[in-house]
Write an enzyme that holds these catalytic residues in place. Sequence first.
Site, PDB file in Angstrom:
ATOM      1  N   THR A  44       0.887  -1.279  -0.044  1.00  0.00           N
ATOM      2  CA  THR A  44      -0.081  -0.063   0.123  1.00  0.00           C
ATOM      3  C   THR A  44       0.786   1.207   0.050  1.00  0.00           C
ATOM      4  O   THR A  44       0.539   2.346  -0.718  1.00  0.00           O
ATOM      5  CB  THR A  44      -1.024  -0.019   1.128  1.00  0.00           C
ATOM      6  OG1 THR A  44      -1.785  -1.139   1.069  1.00  0.00           O
ATOM      7  CG2 THR A  44      -1.810   1.354   1.376  1.00  0.00           C
ATOM      8  N   THR A  45       1.844   1.195   0.859  1.00  0.00           N
ATOM      9  CA  THR A  45       2.760   2.474   1.165  1.00  0.00           C
ATOM     10  C   THR A  45       3.543   2.824  -0.352  1.00  0.00           C
ATOM     11  O   THR A  45       4.010   3.726  -0.670  1.00  0.00           O
ATOM     12  CB  THR A  45       3.688   2.408   2.075  1.00  0.00           C
ATOM     13  OG1 THR A  45       2.906   2.042   3.501  1.00  0.00           O
ATOM     14  CG2 THR A  45       4.486   3.701   2.526  1.00  0.00           C
ATOM     15  N   TYR A 107     -13.121  -3.585  -1.878  1.00  0.00           N
ATOM     16  CA  TYR A 107     -14.285  -2.999  -2.285  1.00  0.00           C
ATOM     17  C   TYR A 107     -15.253  -4.124  -2.790  1.00  0.00           C
ATOM     18  O   TYR A 107     -16.544  -3.939  -2.298  1.00  0.00           O
ATOM     19  CB  TYR A 107     -13.947  -2.435  -3.748  1.00  0.00           C
ATOM     20  CG  TYR A 107     -15.060  -1.859  -4.363  1.00  0.00           C
ATOM     21  CD1 TYR A 107     -15.515  -0.441  -4.025  1.00  0.00           C
ATOM     22  CD2 TYR A 107     -15.918  -2.337  -5.443  1.00  0.00           C
ATOM     23  CE1 TYR A 107     -16.551  -0.034  -4.450  1.00  0.00           C
ATOM     24  CE2 TYR A 107     -16.887  -1.690  -5.772  1.00  0.00           C
ATOM     25  CZ  TYR A 107     -17.249  -0.485  -5.417  1.00  0.00           C
ATOM     26  OH  TYR A 107     -18.320   0.011  -5.824  1.00  0.00           O
ATOM     27  N   TYR A 133      -2.596 -10.452   4.593  1.00  0.00           N
ATOM     28  CA  TYR A 133      -2.586  -8.918   5.134  1.00  0.00           C
ATOM     29  C   TYR A 133      -4.183  -8.345   5.264  1.00  0.00           C
ATOM     30  O   TYR A 133      -4.920  -8.325   4.499  1.00  0.00           O
ATOM     31  CB  TYR A 133      -1.871  -8.137   4.167  1.00  0.00           C
ATOM     32  CG  TYR A 133      -1.999  -6.520   4.334  1.00  0.00           C
ATOM     33  CD1 TYR A 133      -1.999  -6.012   5.601  1.00  0.00           C
ATOM     34  CD2 TYR A 133      -1.707  -5.726   3.338  1.00  0.00           C
ATOM     35  CE1 TYR A 133      -1.993  -4.662   5.719  1.00  0.00           C
ATOM     36  CE2 TYR A 133      -1.506  -4.207   3.593  1.00  0.00           C
ATOM     37  CZ  TYR A 133      -1.813  -3.888   4.662  1.00  0.00           C
ATOM     38  OH  TYR A 133      -1.672  -2.522   5.004  1.00  0.00           O
ATOM     39  N   ARG A 138      -8.890  -0.067   5.578  1.00  0.00           N
ATOM     40  CA  ARG A 138      -8.721   0.378   3.997  1.00  0.00           C
ATOM     41  C   ARG A 138      -9.635  -0.420   2.991  1.00  0.00           C
ATOM     42  O   ARG A 138     -10.045   0.024   1.989  1.00  0.00           O
ATOM     43  CB  ARG A 138      -7.226   0.374   3.823  1.00  0.00           C
ATOM     44  CG  ARG A 138      -6.356   1.501   4.566  1.00  0.00           C
ATOM     45  CD  ARG A 138      -5.161   1.449   3.707  1.00  0.00           C
ATOM     46  NE  ARG A 138      -4.982   2.127   2.227  1.00  0.00           N
ATOM     47  CZ  ARG A 138      -4.651   3.292   2.273  1.00  0.00           C
ATOM     48  NH1 ARG A 138      -3.694   3.867   3.164  1.00  0.00           N
ATOM     49  NH2 ARG A 138      -4.270   3.859   1.136  1.00  0.00           N
ATOM     50  N   LYS A 161       0.145 -10.120   8.408  1.00  0.00           N
ATOM     51  CA  LYS A 161       0.106  -8.574   8.764  1.00  0.00           C
ATOM     52  C   LYS A 161      -1.115  -8.345   9.330  1.00  0.00           C
ATOM     53  O   LYS A 161      -2.250  -7.915   8.573  1.00  0.00           O
ATOM     54  CB  LYS A 161       0.848  -7.806   7.621  1.00  0.00           C
ATOM     55  CG  LYS A 161       0.682  -6.374   8.187  1.00  0.00           C
ATOM     56  CD  LYS A 161       1.316  -5.572   6.899  1.00  0.00           C
ATOM     57  CE  LYS A 161       1.229  -3.914   7.055  1.00  0.00           C
ATOM     58  NZ  LYS A 161       1.367  -3.252   5.845  1.00  0.00           N
ATOM     59  N   ILE A 203       5.503  -4.308  10.265  1.00  0.00           N
ATOM     60  CA  ILE A 203       5.628  -3.879   9.051  1.00  0.00           C
ATOM     61  C   ILE A 203       5.226  -2.525   8.818  1.00  0.00           C
ATOM     62  O   ILE A 203       4.086  -1.993   9.042  1.00  0.00           O
ATOM     63  CB  ILE A 203       4.775  -4.761   7.764  1.00  0.00           C
ATOM     64  CG1 ILE A 203       5.579  -6.348   7.807  1.00  0.00           C
ATOM     65  CG2 ILE A 203       4.866  -4.245   6.324  1.00  0.00           C
ATOM     66  CD1 ILE A 203       4.420  -7.379   7.052  1.00  0.00           C
TER      67      ILE A 203
END
Length: 292
Positions: A44-45, A107, A133, A138, A161, A203
């Site tokens: 994501t980052t 989504y 994850y 999000r 994660k 993380i």
Amino acid sequence: MFSGSIVALVTPFNDNGDVDYQQLEQLVEFHIQQGTDGIVAVGTTGESTTLSHDEHIEVVRKVVSFVDGRIPVIGGNGSNSTAEAIELTKRLNECGVDAMLGVTPYYNKPPQRGLVAHYKAIAAVTEIPQILYNVPGRTQCDLLPETVAELSKVKNIIGIKEATGNLSRLSEIKALCDDDFLLFSGDDDTGMEFMLQGGHGVISVTNNVAPKLMSEMCRHALAGERAEAEAINSKLQALHTDLFVEANPIPVKWCVAQMGAISNGKLRLPLVELSSEYHELLKSAMQKAQVL
């Protein structure tokens, strides 16, 4: 192989908006010299959502090359489409990554049995270790502990994660999974306590800005040295919080640019540069961490 302070690495762009591989190499070297224990490339980052598949694979490939075996590299392989995640996974098989990190489908909000089918289908096309994850803030999709336990029985699904920030999740997952199932915090704000309570590492977004302090804090937390870990974490606390004043990675990329580790904080639309109202707040957080 996988423990401690693992950076969710930003992806640098040049002024034209293309991936800047020269700066990427400099970032990788910076993290290795500062004591970072591992790198997640194109999570994501790292702006996985706006990189093309070819860019995604090339960034991971380059990170693996730049690291040259010195620390583990984890490649992002998540998607809300199982077929797309499988395609990424097959391509990452050839990149030399040590593991892959797959975010829950976003989504489309699948049920838990859909998540089991999704992750099993991905794991079936690779022998490389897979890390789940969970970041429902999000994705609007929560990977529940019982589902994690079922997936942990798959041979190459080795950890998770967990980014809810809810420390009770740690104890629930620990109780349901074998001791060798790896538990990483995806929430910098609670990461220290997560490790003190038996987690294996973080993380981290904060690691982009203060890698040396994060590495030291994690080392003490994993050793059960609470006082030492808390003393370091107090310097990082403002970053843990303020790096999320706008959507990640907007603030962290701005901070990394302020440090001079990348030449700009450029992002791809729909992400835009950090609002000026937060500049002083983040400068203050960086000063507290002694990186500015």
